[in-house]
Motif scaffolding. Structure first.
Motif, PDB file in Angstrom:
ATOM      1  N   SER A   1      35.630  41.547 102.932  1.00  0.00           N
ATOM      2  CA  SER A   1      35.732  41.900 101.521  1.00  0.00           C
ATOM      3  C   SER A   1      34.814  43.089 101.253  1.00  0.00           C
ATOM      4  CB  SER A   1      35.351  40.720 100.624  1.00  0.00           C
ATOM      5  OG  SER A   1      34.082  40.213 100.985  1.00  0.00           O
ATOM      6  N   ARG A   2      35.015  43.751 100.132  1.00  0.00           N
ATOM      7  CA  ARG A   2      34.195  44.928  99.830  1.00  0.00           C
ATOM      8  C   ARG A   2      32.748  44.542  99.568  1.00  0.00           C
ATOM      9  NH1 ARG A   2      36.238  49.627  99.952  1.00  0.00           N
ATOM     10  NH2 ARG A   2      38.489  49.890  99.989  1.00  0.00           N
ATOM     11  N   SER A   3      32.538  43.410  98.909  1.00  0.00           N
ATOM     12  CA  SER A   3      31.180  42.910  98.698  1.00  0.00           C
ATOM     13  C   SER A   3      31.017  41.602  99.460  1.00  0.00           C
ATOM     14  CB  SER A   3      30.902  42.695  97.210  1.00  0.00           C
ATOM     15  OG  SER A   3      31.869  41.846  96.630  1.00  0.00           O
ATOM     16  N   ARG A   4      29.803  41.253  99.780  1.00  0.00           N
ATOM     17  CA  ARG A   4      29.522  40.110 100.649  1.00  0.00           C
ATOM     18  C   ARG A   4      29.988  38.792 100.030  1.00  0.00           C
ATOM     19  NH1 ARG A   4      28.764  40.306 105.675  1.00  0.00           N
ATOM     20  NH2 ARG A   4      27.214  41.969 105.386  1.00  0.00           N
ATOM     21  N   ARG A   5      30.733  38.011 100.801  1.00  0.00           N
ATOM     22  CA  ARG A   5      31.138  36.659 100.421  1.00  0.00           C
ATOM     23  C   ARG A   5      30.709  35.703 101.526  1.00  0.00           C
ATOM     24  NH1 ARG A   5      35.255  36.826  96.403  1.00  0.00           N
ATOM     25  NH2 ARG A   5      34.883  38.751  95.241  1.00  0.00           N
ATOM     26  N   ARG A   6      30.442  34.469 101.154  1.00  0.00           N
ATOM     27  CA  ARG A   6      30.049  33.442 102.124  1.00  0.00           C
ATOM     28  C   ARG A   6      31.079  32.324 102.144  1.00  0.00           C
ATOM     29  NH1 ARG A   6      25.994  36.074 104.903  1.00  0.00           N
ATOM     30  NH2 ARG A   6      24.484  36.975 103.428  1.00  0.00           N
TER      31      ARG A   6
ATOM     32  N   LEU B   1      45.226  40.100 101.457  1.00  0.00           N
ATOM     33  CA  LEU B   1      45.299  39.527 100.115  1.00  0.00           C
ATOM     34  C   LEU B   1      44.406  40.316  99.164  1.00  0.00           C
ATOM     35  CD1 LEU B   1      45.229  35.732 101.069  1.00  0.00           C
ATOM     36  CD2 LEU B   1      47.208  37.085 100.367  1.00  0.00           C
ATOM     37  N   LEU B   2      44.312  41.606  99.397  1.00  0.00           N
ATOM     38  CA  LEU B   2      43.483  42.471  98.563  1.00  0.00           C
ATOM     39  C   LEU B   2      44.140  42.736  97.213  1.00  0.00           C
ATOM     40  CD1 LEU B   2      42.539  45.191 101.199  1.00  0.00           C
ATOM     41  CD2 LEU B   2      40.920  43.615 100.107  1.00  0.00           C
ATOM     42  N   PRO B   3      43.341  42.997  96.180  1.00  0.00           N
ATOM     43  CA  PRO B   3      43.895  43.522  94.933  1.00  0.00           C
ATOM     44  C   PRO B   3      44.252  44.998  95.125  1.00  0.00           C
ATOM     45  CG  PRO B   3      41.511  43.469  94.796  1.00  0.00           C
ATOM     46  CD  PRO B   3      41.874  42.823  96.115  1.00  0.00           C
ATOM     47  N   LEU B   4      45.109  45.504  94.263  1.00  0.00           N
ATOM     48  CA  LEU B   4      45.460  46.925  94.309  1.00  0.00           C
ATOM     49  C   LEU B   4      44.548  47.685  93.360  1.00  0.00           C
ATOM     50  CD1 LEU B   4      47.304  49.165  95.341  1.00  0.00           C
ATOM     51  CD2 LEU B   4      48.852  48.664  93.431  1.00  0.00           C
ATOM     52  N   THR B   5      43.747  48.577  93.915  1.00  0.00           N
ATOM     53  CA  THR B   5      42.836  49.424  93.154  1.00  0.00           C
ATOM     54  C   THR B   5      42.984  50.855  93.691  1.00  0.00           C
ATOM     55  OG1 THR B   5      40.948  49.229  94.670  1.00  0.00           O
ATOM     56  CG2 THR B   5      41.228  47.467  93.032  1.00  0.00           C
ATOM     57  N   PRO B   6      42.401  51.833  93.017  1.00  0.00           N
ATOM     58  CA  PRO B   6      42.448  53.191  93.582  1.00  0.00           C
ATOM     59  C   PRO B   6      41.880  53.259  94.994  1.00  0.00           C
ATOM     60  CG  PRO B   6      41.769  53.280  91.285  1.00  0.00           C
ATOM     61  CD  PRO B   6      41.817  51.822  91.657  1.00  0.00           C
ATOM     62  N   GLU B   7      40.883  52.428  95.304  1.00  0.00           N
ATOM     63  CA  GLU B   7      40.263  52.440  96.632  1.00  0.00           C
ATOM     64  C   GLU B   7      41.132  51.768  97.687  1.00  0.00           C
ATOM     65  OE1 GLU B   7      38.653  51.474  93.822  1.00  0.00           O
ATOM     66  OE2 GLU B   7      37.609  53.403  93.632  1.00  0.00           O
TER      67      GLU B   7
ATOM     68  N   ALA C   1      33.099  33.388 109.785  1.00  0.00           N
ATOM     69  CA  ALA C   1      32.398  34.669 109.843  1.00  0.00           C
ATOM     70  C   ALA C   1      32.945  35.602 108.773  1.00  0.00           C
ATOM     71  CB  ALA C   1      32.577  35.304 111.224  1.00  0.00           C
ATOM     72  N   THR C   2      32.064  36.271 108.051  1.00  0.00           N
ATOM     73  CA  THR C   2      32.494  37.198 107.010  1.00  0.00           C
ATOM     74  C   THR C   2      31.871  38.570 107.233  1.00  0.00           C
ATOM     75  OG1 THR C   2      30.720  36.467 105.517  1.00  0.00           O
ATOM     76  CG2 THR C   2      32.858  35.379 105.301  1.00  0.00           C
ATOM     77  N   TYR C   3      32.646  39.574 106.913  1.00  0.00           N
ATOM     78  CA  TYR C   3      32.243  40.967 107.031  1.00  0.00           C
ATOM     79  C   TYR C   3      32.365  41.599 105.646  1.00  0.00           C
ATOM     80  CZ  TYR C   3      33.080  40.157 112.040  1.00  0.00           C
ATOM     81  OH  TYR C   3      33.064  39.656 113.323  1.00  0.00           O
ATOM     82  N   ALA C   4      31.603  42.674 105.420  1.00  0.00           N
ATOM     83  CA  ALA C   4      31.615  43.293 104.097  1.00  0.00           C
ATOM     84  C   ALA C   4      31.481  44.800 104.198  1.00  0.00           C
ATOM     85  CB  ALA C   4      30.497  42.729 103.230  1.00  0.00           C
ATOM     86  N   GLY C   5      32.235  45.500 103.332  1.00  0.00           N
ATOM     87  CA  GLY C   5      32.064  46.926 103.171  1.00  0.00           C
ATOM     88  C   GLY C   5      32.605  47.765 104.313  1.00  0.00           C
ATOM     89  N   GLU C   6      32.610  49.068 104.097  1.00  0.00           N
ATOM     90  CA  GLU C   6      33.118  49.996 105.104  1.00  0.00           C
ATOM     91  C   GLU C   6      32.322  49.920 106.401  1.00  0.00           C
ATOM     92  OE1 GLU C   6      35.815  51.872 105.103  1.00  0.00           O
ATOM     93  OE2 GLU C   6      36.370  51.043 103.146  1.00  0.00           O
ATOM     94  N   ALA C   7      31.029  49.640 106.282  1.00  0.00           N
ATOM     95  CA  ALA C   7      30.181  49.627 107.478  1.00  0.00           C
ATOM     96  C   ALA C   7      30.580  48.533 108.461  1.00  0.00           C
ATOM     97  CB  ALA C   7      28.717  49.462 107.078  1.00  0.00           C
ATOM     98  N   GLU C   8      31.205  47.458 107.983  1.00  0.00           N
ATOM     99  CA  GLU C   8      31.560  46.340 108.855  1.00  0.00           C
ATOM    100  C   GLU C   8      33.064  46.204 109.059  1.00  0.00           C
ATOM    101  OE1 GLU C   8      29.636  42.780 107.460  1.00  0.00           O
ATOM    102  OE2 GLU C   8      27.663  43.729 107.378  1.00  0.00           O
ATOM    103  N   LEU C   9      33.832  47.154 108.521  1.00  0.00           N
ATOM    104  CA  LEU C   9      35.289  47.042 108.621  1.00  0.00           C
ATOM    105  C   LEU C   9      35.772  47.188 110.059  1.00  0.00           C
ATOM    106  CD1 LEU C   9      38.018  46.694 107.275  1.00  0.00           C
ATOM    107  CD2 LEU C   9      38.016  49.156 106.763  1.00  0.00           C
ATOM    108  N   ASP C  10      35.219  48.125 110.812  1.00  0.00           N
ATOM    109  CA  ASP C  10      35.645  48.305 112.206  1.00  0.00           C
ATOM    110  C   ASP C  10      35.407  47.047 113.028  1.00  0.00           C
ATOM    111  OD1 ASP C  10      36.718  50.806 112.048  1.00  0.00           O
ATOM    112  OD2 ASP C  10      34.954  51.862 112.794  1.00  0.00           O
ATOM    113  N   ALA C  11      34.256  46.406 112.834  1.00  0.00           N
ATOM    114  CA  ALA C  11      33.948  45.186 113.589  1.00  0.00           C
ATOM    115  C   ALA C  11      34.936  44.082 113.239  1.00  0.00           C
ATOM    116  CB  ALA C  11      32.515  44.743 113.303  1.00  0.00           C
ATOM    117  N   PHE C  12      35.308  43.996 111.988  1.00  0.00           N
ATOM    118  CA  PHE C  12      36.280  42.999 111.542  1.00  0.00           C
ATOM    119  C   PHE C  12      37.653  43.270 112.148  1.00  0.00           C
ATOM    120  CE2 PHE C  12      39.730  42.352 108.405  1.00  0.00           C
ATOM    121  CZ  PHE C  12      39.758  40.965 108.364  1.00  0.00           C
ATOM    122  N   LEU C  13      38.120  44.501 112.060  1.00  0.00           N
ATOM    123  CA  LEU C  13      39.454  44.837 112.559  1.00  0.00           C
ATOM    124  C   LEU C  13      39.546  44.670 114.070  1.00  0.00           C
ATOM    125  CD1 LEU C  13      40.141  48.016 110.396  1.00  0.00           C
ATOM    126  CD2 LEU C  13      41.184  45.761 110.107  1.00  0.00           C
TER     127      LEU C  13
END
Length: 319
Positions: A168-173, A199-205, A178-190
């Motif tokens: 998720s974009r912000s940290r969730r527990r 199941l993301l919302p649709l936003t400009p980002e 295991a949870t990952y957060a933000g752009e810095a952890e996206l590669d590790a998650f993928l």
């Protein structure tokens, strides 16, 4: 003209408003319920319940205190530059959450147990087994979006035995996940994900986030023979030309899509006939209209009794 105070405006396109009028008139018999086609005093509108309203149609309501979404998403609201500054409240309904989790678990299991492959073989009268049948514990599912829907789906996939993680974009527990957060952890998650559930919302980002660049960062060493995409979030998240190219090139092995850039999915779309794509008609988590109307009426009653609204959207984030 209605002169009743505290009126509720139904701002609906794509749906027949008549059943919604009946529901809200039954649940809120002490106030006027109107649609945009009615003649009403704008100052009488205290609440609005909307689904894909006409942009700008909620402007000019000086006493508006809250805008309720009649569906799970709120991108149809936050994308309106003329939207008033009243709080936007999203639907959080147990029935909707459970339906989404059913869809996610079903399709993860279908890919795990090769249900689509066997359906195609049955249609051709082919009796053929596959030796390579990994267990759920050997397959890494990544949930992209850990709101109410994503969190529930993650927990239920874990019960089925899958190796589940979430981003998720912000940290969730989540307990035991295991949870990952933000752009810095996206590669590790993928890079640890065999089945990507979105199941993301649709936003400009997030618009167009499911693209060639992201697909190329998914795990290449999984037991399913290649990464699999399941998108039950929003059609605007995906670049369909990139999905087709990734399937053609082997960057993706398969995809299950419930949402699309254009809905209904045009008959000319190559997704309809692609052998590695499963199409469902945006019905992963059909909302129960009675439950939604009841929840909105309850919010109104509690607000008027002095309680705070719940499930408010952060306009800056879009969810």
């Amino acid at each position: 003209m209605t002169e009743r105070p505290d009126a509720l405006l139904l701002a609906i396109t794509d749906w027949d408003p008549t059943p919604w009028l009946d529901r809200f008139r039954r649940l809120l018999p002490d106030r006027a319920i109107v649609t945009g086609e009615d003649s009403f005093d704008p100052a009488s509108i205290r609440y609005a319940a909307a689904w894909k309203h006409r942009p700008g149609s909620l402007a000019g309501l000086p006493n508006l205190e809250a805008i309720f979404s009649l569906g799970a998403g709120v991108d149809h609201l936050v994308g309106d530059p003329g939207l008033p500054s009243a709080p936007i409240l999203r639907v959080v309904d147990r029935d909707l959450t459970e339906r989404m989790s059913e869809y996610v678990v079903l399709h993860c299991l279908m890919h795990l147990r090769k249900g689509w492959t066997y359906a195609q073989r049955q249609a051709r009268g082919i009796w053929e087994d596959d030796d390579d049948q990994p267990a759920a514990r050997e397959v890494r599912v990544g949930i992209m979006g850990l709101g109410v829907l994503g969190g529930d789906a993650a927990c239920k996939l874990k019960v089925m035995g899958f190796d589940v993680a979430g981003w998720s974009r912000s940290r969730r527990r989540l307990d035991g996940i295991a949870t990952y957060a933000g752009e810095a952890e996206l590669d590790a998650f993928l890079s640890r994900t065999d089945i990507l559930v979105v199941l993301l919302p649709l936003t400009p980002e997030t618009r167009g986030v499911l693209n060639a660049g992201l697909f190329g960062r998914l795990a290449r060493d999984g037991r399913l023979g290649g990464p699999i995409l399941i998108n039950a979030g929003r059609g605007g998240l995906q670049v369909e030309a990139d999905i087709l190219a990734a399937l053609r090139e082997g960057t993706l092995k398969a995809a299950t899509l419930d949402v699309f850039e254009t809905e209904p999915l045009p008959a000319s779309s190559l997704l309809w006939s692609h052998p590695a794509v499963q199409v469902t008609p945006h019905n992963a988590a059909m909302s129960d209209p009675d439950a939604i109307a009841s929840a909105i009426a309850g919010q109104i009653r509690r607000h008027e009794a002095g309680e705070a609204f719940v499930n408010a959207v952060d306009p800056g984030r879009g969810y």
